[in-house]
Enzyme design. Structure first.
Site, mmCIF file in Angstrom:
data_model
loop_
_atom_site.group_PDB
_atom_site.id
_atom_site.type_symbol
_atom_site.label_atom_id
_atom_site.label_comp_id
_atom_site.label_asym_id
_atom_site.label_seq_id
_atom_site.Cartn_x
_atom_site.Cartn_y
_atom_site.Cartn_z
ATOM 1 N N ASP A 76 26.528 -57.826 19.856
ATOM 2 C CA ASP A 76 25.504 -57.673 20.887
ATOM 3 C C ASP A 76 26.079 -56.919 22.090
ATOM 4 O OD1 ASP A 76 23.087 -57.947 22.121
ATOM 5 O OD2 ASP A 76 23.283 -60.086 22.567
ATOM 6 N N ASN A 111 14.164 -56.942 15.252
ATOM 7 C CA ASN A 111 14.525 -55.644 15.833
ATOM 8 C C ASN A 111 13.468 -54.547 15.622
ATOM 9 O OD1 ASN A 111 18.128 -55.979 15.308
ATOM 10 N ND2 ASN A 111 16.909 -56.368 17.144
HETATM 11 C C1 FPP Z 1 22.928 -55.203 19.805
HETATM 12 O O1 FPP Z 1 22.913 -54.354 20.884
HETATM 13 C C2 FPP Z 1 23.150 -54.532 18.574
HETATM 14 C C3 FPP Z 1 22.296 -54.322 17.542
HETATM 15 C C4 FPP Z 1 20.880 -53.887 17.623
HETATM 16 C C5 FPP Z 1 22.810 -54.533 16.200
HETATM 17 C C6 FPP Z 1 24.163 -53.953 15.928
HETATM 18 C C7 FPP Z 1 24.113 -52.505 15.712
HETATM 19 C C8 FPP Z 1 25.202 -51.732 15.731
HETATM 20 C C9 FPP Z 1 26.586 -52.225 15.936
HETATM 21 C C10 FPP Z 1 24.974 -50.269 15.563
HETATM 22 C C11 FPP Z 1 25.493 -49.698 14.325
HETATM 23 C C12 FPP Z 1 25.307 -50.515 13.133
HETATM 24 C C13 FPP Z 1 25.457 -50.031 11.893
HETATM 25 C C14 FPP Z 1 25.531 -50.964 10.757
HETATM 26 C C15 FPP Z 1 25.608 -48.598 11.629
HETATM 27 P P1 FPP Z 1 21.635 -54.362 21.806
HETATM 28 O O2 FPP Z 1 20.936 -53.049 21.629
HETATM 29 O O3 FPP Z 1 20.808 -55.576 21.545
HETATM 30 O O4 FPP Z 1 22.318 -54.462 23.213
HETATM 31 P P2 FPP Z 1 21.671 -55.035 24.556
HETATM 32 O O5 FPP Z 1 21.398 -56.504 24.323
HETATM 33 O O6 FPP Z 1 22.744 -54.814 25.561
HETATM 34 O O7 FPP Z 1 20.431 -54.232 24.814
#
Ligand code: FPP
Length: 227
Positions: free
Chosen positions: A13, A62
């Site tokens: 996250d 998501n």
């Molecule tokens: C959370 O960050 C992350 C995700 C949506 C899932 C994890 C995704 C990755 C690590 C990207 C690449 C993955 C693959 C498998 C290629 P967020 O967007 O929720 O962060 P925030 O809470 O700060 O907005």
């Protein structure tokens, strides 16, 4: 304490906040996040006892994000898998998924299946990506499979019908300071140790993971019994 770490799970996250603080587009955070997955997978493949690394890459919730971001994540996953095949082979990593990938595009589903097929005999560790994954959805589907097979509703039968062969989580880490499970591995994490770090996922390193694992070894796991 003599804790054994076989199954590590991570809620990755903070990609968006990492990017925002740097004045970058959220997508840059996801791109960097994908690179961190490689470093952490390499670390786990060199660890003496880790057998499974499960990563929360895309939740059933998501899809609520703007279409542009969802599309970007899908393309990034496709690119990541294409690039990572070399890493999977190099470190003898088996790629698996949990979650309902039938909602993904046909080409992405094909990429996922090809990657699973190409790595299915690798035995060092399993890297499991949770894709369109929600734990309640997984448990509900498992219970339906038990019913369809005309079996008794028991813990053992439900465990068997989950998306991968059942394996208890030993340590679950969430980055970025949030302290919630967000519908991740509710069944498998029943006796897991939890660790929350304020570090955003794009800044997470094998070094920090190593520190967290050292703390895990110091914890007293009693599984409901006495120490
Ligand atoms: C959370 O960050 C992350 C995700 C949506 C899932 C994890 C995704 C990755 C690590 C990207 C690449 C993955 C693959 C498998 C290629 P967020 O967007 O929720 O962060 P925030 O809470 O700060 O907005």
């Amino acid at each position: 304490m003599n804790n054994e770490l076989k199954h590590l799970a991570i809620i990755m996250d903070g990609n968006g906040r990492w990017a925002k603080e740097k004045g970058l587009a959220r997508t840059k955070g996801h791109e960097r996040g994908a690179e961190v997955i490689r470093d952490i997978t390499e670390y786990c493949s060199n660890h003496p006892s880790i057998q499974t690394l499960t990563l929360y890459a895309f939740s059933t919730e998501n899809w609520k994000r703007p279409k542009l971001e969802v599309d970007f994540l899908m393309r990034l996953l496709d690119k990541y898998l294409a690039n990572e095949l070399e890493t999977y082979h190099k470190h003898n990593v088996r790629f698996e998924t949990i979650g309902d990938i039938s909602k993904f595009s046909a080409s992405l589903q094909k990429r996922i299946e090809l990657t699973k097929e190409a790595t299915k005999n690798h035995t060092n560790i399993a890297q499991i990506l949770a894709l369109n994954y929600g734990s309640r959805d997984e448990i509900t589907r498992a219970v339906n499979k038990v019913l369809e097979a005309n079996l008794a509703i028991t813990e053992e039968n439900i465990s068997k019908m989950l998306d991968t062969p059942y394996s208890d989580i030993d340590l679950l880490i969430r980055t970025s300071g949030e302290q919630r499970l967000s519908n991740f591995l509710l069944w498998q994490a029943s006796y897991s140790e939890f660790y929350f770090t304020a570090t955003y996922w794009p800044d997470f390193t094998p070094h920090e993971l190593d520190d967290i694992i050292a703390k895990f070894y110091d914890r007293d796991r009693t599984f409901g019994g006495l120490s």
